[in-house]
Scaffold this motif. Structure first.
Motif, PDB file in Angstrom:
ATOM      1  N   TRP A  36       0.775  -1.213   0.038  1.00 57.53           N
ATOM      2  CA  TRP A  36       0.087   0.046  -0.098  1.00 57.53           C
ATOM      3  C   TRP A  36       1.062   1.176  -0.174  1.00 57.53           C
ATOM      4  O   TRP A  36       0.504   2.576  -0.347  1.00 57.53           O
ATOM      5  CB  TRP A  36      -1.020  -0.096   1.169  1.00 57.53           C
ATOM      6  CG  TRP A  36      -0.311  -0.339   2.457  1.00 57.53           C
ATOM      7  CD1 TRP A  36      -0.073  -1.615   3.083  1.00 57.53           C
ATOM      8  CD2 TRP A  36       0.333   0.630   3.467  1.00 57.53           C
ATOM      9  NE1 TRP A  36       0.662  -1.614   4.273  1.00 57.53           N
ATOM     10  CE2 TRP A  36       0.927  -0.161   4.535  1.00 57.53           C
ATOM     11  CE3 TRP A  36       0.535   1.933   3.428  1.00 57.53           C
ATOM     12  CZ2 TRP A  36       1.569   0.480   5.417  1.00 57.53           C
ATOM     13  CZ3 TRP A  36       1.194   2.519   4.464  1.00 57.53           C
ATOM     14  CH2 TRP A  36       1.676   1.882   5.438  1.00 57.53           C
ATOM     15  N   VAL A  37       1.959   1.212   0.342  1.00 60.32           N
ATOM     16  CA  VAL A  37       3.113   2.303   0.562  1.00 60.32           C
ATOM     17  C   VAL A  37       3.211   2.954  -0.873  1.00 60.32           C
ATOM     18  O   VAL A  37       3.393   4.095  -1.050  1.00 60.32           O
ATOM     19  CB  VAL A  37       4.495   1.855   1.189  1.00 60.32           C
ATOM     20  CG1 VAL A  37       5.519   2.969   1.048  1.00 60.32           C
ATOM     21  CG2 VAL A  37       4.174   1.483   2.606  1.00 60.32           C
ATOM     22  N   PHE A  38       3.098   2.137  -2.012  1.00 57.48           N
ATOM     23  CA  PHE A  38       3.293   2.538  -3.435  1.00 57.48           C
ATOM     24  C   PHE A  38       2.275   3.574  -3.504  1.00 57.48           C
ATOM     25  O   PHE A  38       2.413   4.292  -4.869  1.00 57.48           O
ATOM     26  CB  PHE A  38       3.403   1.333  -4.297  1.00 57.48           C
ATOM     27  CG  PHE A  38       4.655   0.629  -4.093  1.00 57.48           C
ATOM     28  CD1 PHE A  38       5.773   0.942  -4.619  1.00 57.48           C
ATOM     29  CD2 PHE A  38       4.636  -0.431  -3.416  1.00 57.48           C
ATOM     30  CE1 PHE A  38       7.004   0.295  -4.583  1.00 57.48           C
ATOM     31  CE2 PHE A  38       5.816  -1.380  -3.117  1.00 57.48           C
ATOM     32  CZ  PHE A  38       7.041  -0.661  -3.696  1.00 57.48           C
ATOM     33  N   TRP A  39       1.176   3.500  -3.148  1.00 56.96           N
ATOM     34  CA  TRP A  39      -0.021   4.244  -3.358  1.00 56.96           C
ATOM     35  C   TRP A  39      -0.148   5.392  -2.583  1.00 56.96           C
ATOM     36  O   TRP A  39      -0.765   6.322  -2.958  1.00 56.96           O
ATOM     37  CB  TRP A  39      -1.354   3.496  -3.242  1.00 56.96           C
ATOM     38  CG  TRP A  39      -1.423   2.218  -4.131  1.00 56.96           C
ATOM     39  CD1 TRP A  39      -1.256   1.017  -3.726  1.00 56.96           C
ATOM     40  CD2 TRP A  39      -1.728   2.524  -5.813  1.00 56.96           C
ATOM     41  NE1 TRP A  39      -1.133   0.225  -5.086  1.00 56.96           N
ATOM     42  CE2 TRP A  39      -1.128   0.928  -6.127  1.00 56.96           C
ATOM     43  CE3 TRP A  39      -1.447   3.295  -6.783  1.00 56.96           C
ATOM     44  CZ2 TRP A  39      -1.523   0.591  -7.435  1.00 56.96           C
ATOM     45  CZ3 TRP A  39      -1.541   2.994  -7.958  1.00 56.96           C
ATOM     46  CH2 TRP A  39      -1.332   1.577  -8.388  1.00 56.96           C
ATOM     47  N   HIS A  48      -8.045  12.375  -3.552  1.00 62.70           N
ATOM     48  CA  HIS A  48      -9.049  11.949  -2.364  1.00 62.70           C
ATOM     49  C   HIS A  48      -8.750  10.408  -2.503  1.00 62.70           C
ATOM     50  O   HIS A  48      -8.462   9.766  -3.392  1.00 62.70           O
ATOM     51  CB  HIS A  48     -10.236  12.462  -2.857  1.00 62.70           C
ATOM     52  CG  HIS A  48     -11.357  12.235  -1.917  1.00 62.70           C
ATOM     53  ND1 HIS A  48     -11.968  10.916  -1.815  1.00 62.70           N
ATOM     54  CD2 HIS A  48     -11.951  12.923  -1.018  1.00 62.70           C
ATOM     55  CE1 HIS A  48     -12.869  10.982  -0.588  1.00 62.70           C
ATOM     56  NE2 HIS A  48     -12.770  12.008  -0.300  1.00 62.70           N
ATOM     57  N   PRO A  49      -9.080   9.751  -1.214  1.00 57.38           N
ATOM     58  CA  PRO A  49      -8.981   8.401  -0.785  1.00 57.38           C
ATOM     59  C   PRO A  49      -9.771   7.653  -1.872  1.00 57.38           C
ATOM     60  O   PRO A  49      -9.261   6.438  -2.633  1.00 57.38           O
ATOM     61  CB  PRO A  49      -9.468   7.968   0.379  1.00 57.38           C
ATOM     62  CG  PRO A  49      -9.020   9.583   1.203  1.00 57.38           C
ATOM     63  CD  PRO A  49      -9.232  10.385   0.128  1.00 57.38           C
ATOM     64  N   LYS A  50     -11.063   7.961  -2.328  1.00 53.60           N
ATOM     65  CA  LYS A  50     -11.529   7.544  -3.173  1.00 53.60           C
ATOM     66  C   LYS A  50     -11.038   7.282  -4.771  1.00 53.60           C
ATOM     67  O   LYS A  50     -11.252   6.539  -5.422  1.00 53.60           O
ATOM     68  CB  LYS A  50     -13.003   8.013  -3.488  1.00 53.60           C
ATOM     69  CG  LYS A  50     -13.881   7.637  -2.206  1.00 53.60           C
ATOM     70  CD  LYS A  50     -15.408   8.452  -2.418  1.00 53.60           C
ATOM     71  CE  LYS A  50     -16.173   7.957  -1.202  1.00 53.60           C
ATOM     72  NZ  LYS A  50     -17.390   8.933  -1.244  1.00 53.60           N
ATOM     73  N   GLN A  51     -10.367   8.556  -5.265  1.00 52.79           N
ATOM     74  CA  GLN A  51      -9.753   8.403  -6.523  1.00 52.79           C
ATOM     75  C   GLN A  51      -8.411   7.399  -6.411  1.00 52.79           C
ATOM     76  O   GLN A  51      -8.141   6.858  -7.206  1.00 52.79           O
ATOM     77  CB  GLN A  51      -9.136  10.005  -6.560  1.00 52.79           C
ATOM     78  CG  GLN A  51     -10.199  10.819  -7.042  1.00 52.79           C
ATOM     79  CD  GLN A  51      -9.823  12.471  -6.960  1.00 52.79           C
ATOM     80  OE1 GLN A  51      -9.153  12.848  -5.977  1.00 52.79           O
ATOM     81  NE2 GLN A  51     -10.345  13.048  -7.983  1.00 52.79           N
ATOM     82  N   VAL A  52      -7.563   7.580  -5.275  1.00 50.78           N
ATOM     83  CA  VAL A  52      -6.661   6.499  -5.133  1.00 50.78           C
ATOM     84  C   VAL A  52      -7.105   5.029  -5.266  1.00 50.78           C
ATOM     85  O   VAL A  52      -6.736   4.396  -5.992  1.00 50.78           O
ATOM     86  CB  VAL A  52      -5.934   6.817  -3.714  1.00 50.78           C
ATOM     87  CG1 VAL A  52      -4.752   5.760  -3.416  1.00 50.78           C
ATOM     88  CG2 VAL A  52      -5.366   8.220  -3.543  1.00 50.78           C
ATOM     89  N   LEU A  53      -8.307   4.732  -4.775  1.00 50.84           N
ATOM     90  CA  LEU A  53      -8.883   3.537  -4.684  1.00 50.84           C
ATOM     91  C   LEU A  53      -9.188   3.281  -6.165  1.00 50.84           C
ATOM     92  O   LEU A  53      -9.075   2.187  -6.775  1.00 50.84           O
ATOM     93  CB  LEU A  53     -10.031   3.197  -4.034  1.00 50.84           C
ATOM     94  CG  LEU A  53      -9.712   3.193  -2.449  1.00 50.84           C
ATOM     95  CD1 LEU A  53     -11.006   3.052  -1.651  1.00 50.84           C
ATOM     96  CD2 LEU A  53      -8.827   2.073  -2.096  1.00 50.84           C
ATOM     97  N   LEU A  54      -9.897   4.241  -6.990  1.00 51.91           N
ATOM     98  CA  LEU A  54     -10.185   4.087  -8.552  1.00 51.91           C
ATOM     99  C   LEU A  54      -9.047   3.703  -9.117  1.00 51.91           C
ATOM    100  O   LEU A  54      -8.865   2.884 -10.028  1.00 51.91           O
ATOM    101  CB  LEU A  54     -10.929   5.254  -8.851  1.00 51.91           C
ATOM    102  CG  LEU A  54     -11.344   5.191 -10.344  1.00 51.91           C
ATOM    103  CD1 LEU A  54     -12.268   4.072 -10.743  1.00 51.91           C
ATOM    104  CD2 LEU A  54     -11.746   6.645 -10.745  1.00 51.91           C
ATOM    105  N   ILE A  55      -7.919   4.447  -9.044  1.00 48.77           N
ATOM    106  CA  ILE A  55      -6.539   4.363  -9.765  1.00 48.77           C
ATOM    107  C   ILE A  55      -6.074   3.027  -9.775  1.00 48.77           C
ATOM    108  O   ILE A  55      -5.497   2.164 -10.382  1.00 48.77           O
ATOM    109  CB  ILE A  55      -5.662   5.302  -9.344  1.00 48.77           C
ATOM    110  CG1 ILE A  55      -5.908   6.702  -9.742  1.00 48.77           C
ATOM    111  CG2 ILE A  55      -4.127   5.079  -9.876  1.00 48.77           C
ATOM    112  CD1 ILE A  55      -5.231   7.856  -9.015  1.00 48.77           C
ATOM    113  N   VAL A  56      -6.131   2.519  -8.285  1.00 52.19           N
ATOM    114  CA  VAL A  56      -5.625   1.116  -7.915  1.00 52.19           C
ATOM    115  C   VAL A  56      -6.603   0.105  -8.611  1.00 52.19           C
ATOM    116  O   VAL A  56      -6.108  -0.825  -9.090  1.00 52.19           O
ATOM    117  CB  VAL A  56      -5.828   0.880  -6.477  1.00 52.19           C
ATOM    118  CG1 VAL A  56      -5.477  -0.679  -5.980  1.00 52.19           C
ATOM    119  CG2 VAL A  56      -4.643   1.671  -5.631  1.00 52.19           C
ATOM    120  N   ALA A  57      -7.915   0.336  -8.656  1.00 52.94           N
ATOM    121  CA  ALA A  57      -8.734  -0.459  -9.212  1.00 52.94           C
ATOM    122  C   ALA A  57      -8.493  -0.447 -10.959  1.00 52.94           C
ATOM    123  O   ALA A  57      -8.232  -1.654 -11.680  1.00 52.94           O
ATOM    124  CB  ALA A  57     -10.161  -0.215  -8.857  1.00 52.94           C
TER     125      ALA A  57
END
Length: 188
Positions: A36-39, A48-57
């Protein structure tokens, strides 16, 4: 190249075939190893955390595309994107392909940092890991490298050498281990 991170990622690389099911070979230990450190940089620069989760997805979804042998080459896209051809190199255990093509979506980073190697059809990729684990036991698959790494780190010796097993490359061995391996090899 860091064994602590490899202990989680080895599960994904242990497949001796490259297909869509390889994308599902993921370890439950990623949160422990700290992938998770990479993100985090995305959050630190204001996403925003939601944007980070979208990028990960989106990144994970892209991995389904590159984990195939059905797609050979993608012409000009090979210059900037991580393509199935580039990702086959990343998953190969052939000496010429080891530790190459790390990019998730863009291959330009590998070209900039000197870790890019094109797939050579005269040297087809062989998939899997060097110390292949032939098992269908999910727990063995998930924890085998953790067990081996911790066993190496708990061997007698100076603390700094024992701890080096956590951050050194997966193939790194202490000098006395190398000497013992060479002796064993010479006896054969």
């Amino acid at each position: 190249r860091i064994r602590w991170l490899w202990a989680s990622h080895v599960v994904h690389h242990s497949s001796e075939r490259l297909n869509l099911s390889t994308a599902f070979r993921q370890s439950l230990t990623y949160p422990i190893s700290g992938m998770w450190v990479f993100w985090l940089p995305l959050a630190l620069v204001g996403f925003h955390p939601k944007q980070v989760l979208l990028i990960v997805a989106v990144n994970l979804a892209y991995q389904f595309f590159v984990l195939t042998e059905a797609v050979r080459r993608l012409g000009p896209l090979e210059r900037i994107l991580n393509t199935p051809s580039h990702h086959r190199v990343h998953h190969a255990r052939n000496r010429a392909y080891l530790d190459r093509n790390f990019g998730g979506v863009l291959i330009i980073w590998d070209k900039l940092f000197g870790t890019f190697t094109p797939e050579n059809e005269a040297n087809p990729p062989e998939y899997g890991i060097h110390r292949q684990i032939h098992t269908n036991n999910v727990l063995t698959m998930i924890f085998h490298e953790w067990r081996n790494m911790l066993a190496d780190a708990l061997r007698p010796g100076p603390l700094w050498l024992r701890l080096k097993h956590l951050w050194a490359p997966p193939e790194w061995q202490r000098p006395e281990q190398l000497a013992a391996m060479e002796l064993q090899h010479a006896k054969r």
